[in-house]
Design an enzyme around this catalytic site. Structure first.
Site, short mmCIF file in Angstrom:
data_model
loop_
_atom_site.label_atom_id
_atom_site.label_comp_id
_atom_site.label_asym_id
_atom_site.label_seq_id
_atom_site.Cartn_x
_atom_site.Cartn_y
_atom_site.Cartn_z
CB ALA A 64 -0.91 0.01 1.23
CB VAL A 65 2.08 3.59 -2.26
CG1 VAL A 65 2.71 4.98 -2.37
CG2 VAL A 65 3.16 2.51 -2.33
CD GLU A 122 -3.78 -13.65 -4.24
OE1 GLU A 122 -4.57 -13.37 -3.32
OE2 GLU A 122 -3.57 -14.80 -4.61
CG ASN A 182 -3.85 -2.13 -8.78
OD1 ASN A 182 -3.34 -1.15 -9.29
ND2 ASN A 182 -3.79 -2.39 -7.49
CE1 TYR A 199 3.85 -5.54 -6.62
CE2 TYR A 199 1.72 -5.93 -7.62
CZ TYR A 199 2.48 -5.57 -6.53
OH TYR A 199 1.88 -5.23 -5.34
#
Length: 137
Positions: free
Chosen positions: A59-60, A92, A97, A104
């Site tokens: 989370a950012v 996952e 998103n 990634y």
């Protein structure tokens, strides 16, 4: 970061998958296999089992995105996992998103599978999860 802070930031970052509660974070952090890499702008939570690590969540803070925070957290996650004996990483991510998928892929993760209808969106739709992996050796 405390479990309350983790849950608050997670809620600011996610609708799908649903945000995790402070209790869920606390329970995860009680495990010796789980580790946290964090700073004021975000966190990565991982779990090492045998020689594999799973990125449980990343989370950012919305206002800190697109400034390299996510990339730095992924690098810290990988370094910590390696120091705990992990040779490979997996995760996952929601197929919807796109920013996370790009992060990634540019961090060297390879798409390796699909979990159809894995996530439930707030509007009731089902969303696929993409599976990614990376060698850490």
């Amino acid at each position: 970061m405390t479990p309350v802070h983790l849950a608050e930031l997670h809620a600011r970052c996610f609708e799908t998958p649903r945000p995790w509660s402070a209790m869920e974070f606390a329970q995860l952090l009680d495990s010796e296999r789980v580790f946290l890499c964090s700073d004021d702008a975000g966190f990565a939570l991982g779990r090492v089992v045998a020689d594999e690590v799973e990125l449980l969540t990343l989370a950012v803070a919305p206002e800190a995105r697109r400034n390299g925070v996510g990339r730095e957290l992924v690098a810290r996650f990988e370094a910590t996992a390696s120091s705990r004996g992990a040779c490979s990483a997996f995760l996952e991510v929601s197929a919807e998103n796109a920013p996370a998928i790009a992060l990634y892929e540019t961090s060297g993760y390879l798409r390796g599978g699909l979990r159809r209808s894995y996530y439930a969106a707030p509007d009731g739709r089902r969303i696929d999860a993409l599976l990614f992996s990376k060698s850490l050796t």
